[in-house]
Design an enzyme around this catalytic site. Sequence first.
Site, short mmCIF file in Angstrom:
data_model
loop_
_atom_site.label_atom_id
_atom_site.label_comp_id
_atom_site.label_asym_id
_atom_site.label_seq_id
_atom_site.Cartn_x
_atom_site.Cartn_y
_atom_site.Cartn_z
CE LYS A 420 -2.43 -0.88 3.66
NZ LYS A 420 -1.83 -2.19 4.04
CB THR A 422 5.23 0.60 -3.07
OG1 THR A 422 4.26 -0.45 -3.17
CG2 THR A 422 6.36 0.15 -2.18
NE ARG A 444 -0.23 3.40 8.64
CZ ARG A 444 -0.37 2.09 8.76
NH1 ARG A 444 -0.74 1.57 9.91
NH2 ARG A 444 -0.14 1.30 7.74
CE LYS A 455 4.55 -4.52 6.65
NZ LYS A 455 3.23 -4.00 7.07
CB ALA A 674 -3.81 -1.08 11.64
CG PHE A 705 -3.62 -4.40 9.38
CD1 PHE A 705 -2.30 -4.72 9.10
CD2 PHE A 705 -4.00 -4.30 10.71
CE1 PHE A 705 -1.38 -4.95 10.12
CE2 PHE A 705 -3.09 -4.52 11.74
CZ PHE A 705 -1.78 -4.85 11.43
CG PHE A 780 5.08 -8.94 -6.65
CD1 PHE A 780 5.68 -9.54 -5.56
CD2 PHE A 780 4.21 -7.90 -6.43
CE1 PHE A 780 5.42 -9.10 -4.26
CE2 PHE A 780 3.93 -7.45 -5.15
CZ PHE A 780 4.54 -8.06 -4.05
CD1 TRP A 809 9.42 -2.15 -5.35
CD2 TRP A 809 10.07 -3.33 -7.12
NE1 TRP A 809 10.52 -2.89 -4.96
CE2 TRP A 809 10.95 -3.62 -6.04
CE3 TRP A 809 10.29 -3.96 -8.35
CZ2 TRP A 809 12.01 -4.51 -6.15
CZ3 TRP A 809 11.36 -4.85 -8.45
CH2 TRP A 809 12.20 -5.12 -7.36
#
Length: 956
Positions: A420, A422, A444, A455, A674, A705, A780, A809
């Site tokens: 989200k 990116t 955030r 992560k 979240a 999320f 991807f 990306w």
Amino acid sequence: MKLSIIRSACGSLRIHPARRGSGVGGLSRRCHPALPTHSRVILRAASAASRGGHNPVPAVHFGNPPRKEDGFEYDTSLSEVVRSTKEAMLALQRRNSTVQPLLAIIQAGEDDRLLEISKKIAGRIGLNITQICLEKGCSEDEIVEEVLKLNEDPGVHGVYLHLPPASLTSRVLNTLKPEKDVDGISDLNMGRLVRGDISKGFVPPVASAVLALLEKHDGPLEGKAVLMVGGEGPFGVALQCLIERSGMVAFKSHCSSKNLQSQVMQADAVVLLGAEIVDFPSTWVKPGAAVIRCTPTLESDEHAAALGLGSLTAAYRTQNVVHSCGRWLQEQQYQPWHLRSLKLQPLTPVPSDIEISRAQTPKSVDQLAEEVGLLPEELEAYGRSKAKVRLSLLDRLHEQPDGKYVLVAGITPTPLGEGKSTVTIGLVQALTAHLKLNSFACLRQPSQGPTFGVKGGAAGGGYAQVIPMEEFNLHLTGDIHAITASNNLVAAAIDARMLHEATQSDKGLYNRLVPSVNGVRQFSPIQISRLRRLGINKTDPASLTPQEVSTFVRLDLDPSKITWQRVVDTNDRFLRKITVGQASTEKGQIRETGFDIAVASEIMAILALADGLEDMKRRLARMVVGTSRCGQPVTAEDLGVSGALAVLMKDAIKPTLMQTLEGTPVFVHAGPFANIAHGNSSVLADKLALKLVGRDGFVVTEAGFGADIGMEKFFNIKCRASGLRPDAVVLVATVRALKMHGGGPNNLSLVAGGCRSNLRKQIQIAHLFGVPVVVALNVFKTDTQAEIDLVCQIAKECGASDAVPCHHWAQGGRGSLDLARAVNEAASRPGNFQFLYDIEMPITEKIRTIAQKVYGADDIELSPEAKDKIDYYNKQGYGSLPICMAKTHLSLSHMPDKKGVPTGFVLPIREVRASVGAGFIYPLVGTMSTMPGLPTRPCFYDIDLDPVTEEITGLF
């Protein structure tokens, strides 16, 4: 140190008020020659009757009443300047009736002659004047100190340095802000004058006065020859440039020149610069020519500062002040963007995130701020690449229409997330760097727990990042540290208060809580607030009865019902449950408690939902930290700590300005969990950005999320708090996650199954709120074209306004152009936003509505503890708060392993808690951990620092 003498009986700046009914406005006039600023002018005219003698040219001193035979209409010139300036004042006050231009005069000594002239002119125009008198022997530091004060005073629009030439050092002149330098003497303003660009500078008033008199003396200036005698240096250069720019021919000479006589005889006007007196016979002067002498004001005779040219110079100075005020007022309005994008040169294969970030040179944050219409005084820089933005921006642009408001949410994610952040960054890069539409990303601030845990960072990835990414992912501007300090101050206050109440009598507590200081005993404001809440309307500490004293001093917290925990911004599983108070000094006050991760603190949620300092103070004050033994809630204000919390948080409430890889602006602010919180960036960041982008711009913000959690809370909690309404939702999906929801890894039918289950459901959830949805497929490198096409096709069939593949990306903003166009189109459609539930519904019904309509549950099941808490919250008046469901993000249900769209389940509510300060009730579904743990191999294994270059490696 000598102190400045402020000319006022009350010891403050002396303000000479303008007459009522005056106004201010922008000026438009042509350039006039520049002369030494601190000078008076003696104008001498040669007449036919005097040219036969050898006496000096008769002087006309501008302190004497003007004579008709002199041929110079001083009153006419003065009246014209006063009239045009007054008209400009009236025009500006029609735009803003509260604005009042102010000229500040800094002088050495108490000579009021200049002030009296200025007051007289200002009174005719409607200008205010302040006079600051320093001692005659004042130092450079004392002058600079006064100038700095005036620089920072927004009520001062012009500063005149009425000082001896020796005091006008380079340091003094260049300390003065160019925009307040109404005499045009700073290096920057002088340079602008020489270049012929005074759009931001000023023509020296003396120069304007001289040229005005030349115009009145003998008609048009075009082609006239002007001889300048003396005046070496920048003033002479500037004057020569401007004389020539006015259509005249300028010659330079000096008083000892052998050719001075012939030069004077050929000139249509002679300007004598400097303090040296230069006289010559009238026979030298060409018939009808003017001779103007400029000498330093402080060396002039006693009449020089009275009327005449002194008044005309003062009038032009006030005209510059009005012009400065007009510019200031214009700067307060919304400014169109002039954003310079940063170029990307994507590489294949795509390098690591930190390598990409380090390869791009970000713009300085002050440059970025100027490009998006922020004023210098609205910025608090933290190094070169990031800055806090002051909330005064909201007052300045309160009449500016908001831009379009776009939320980025996602389908139910895999444990690694679906990108989200990116997508958010790629979208704003596409909108602004490529489509040239104003846009802001609002993100955030990441916790250091995930950054060093499993992560990694949250700055985006690939060629869609916030830079510098290491600054973004680490301490940033210290907001989380401020939250940690504030949260733990409350925890310390709780334990200390329980200790003191357990070991002291009522009288002892009272004497220590309300001590006598220098013989005076009084309540602090926060203690008076507590008395009021207790129904004790007394302000004299001696007037309380023993029962009132006991009620006041005893919070009587029940150790088993304290809900407040300490926090640390590290994944530390061994702090989940701890015992405190084991030292002998704590006198047996032992209890069990625990730590949460810092972003789970209620103070973080408050930061994200507050709409200003006052609102934040109120929210901090009403935070409930526990319950007394008699069942009453105990707040941070009861502890007496809420004011201190506001002090700790006063800088954290300001959003942080950063930029993307392509130089587009980003606000980074707040980062609440979240699950037990609402998982969105701050209301204030969104509000600031919506004003800055303008009516046709975009603010793109992200919800944590999946859409069932972050988006639902964004709508029902954040939008209620902010009053803002979204124009579109971008729903992020990946082939990887859709396969998971479809039931397996490698099959087109499984992809289709994920689309028709989880993706369809998340689109439907957005439609519950009446907001159009654009599906962004985060591509991807392992995705096939068939998979991409299938996802986009089914997404549209499921009700999405559009569905597009995104390659940000690997390509940056250029890879999200289709998404940007789709969002632009979707956000342009008329909206029909609505909340999911009425805020006045019973707590149980609000929970049931979310469970059934969002999660797809058949019903809810409340534990006895949950029912008791709901009854308690209703009695305390918390029943009208919105609901913030705390459940797993890995499934629409409460069962993490149930993918797709689970059905036929009842949602168990094991406990219900309240974040009263933040303003929501959060039911706990299953077991929720508020302190993550570290994996076997955390990210920190790869993070390192080069001690020579200070470069960080291993962040991603």
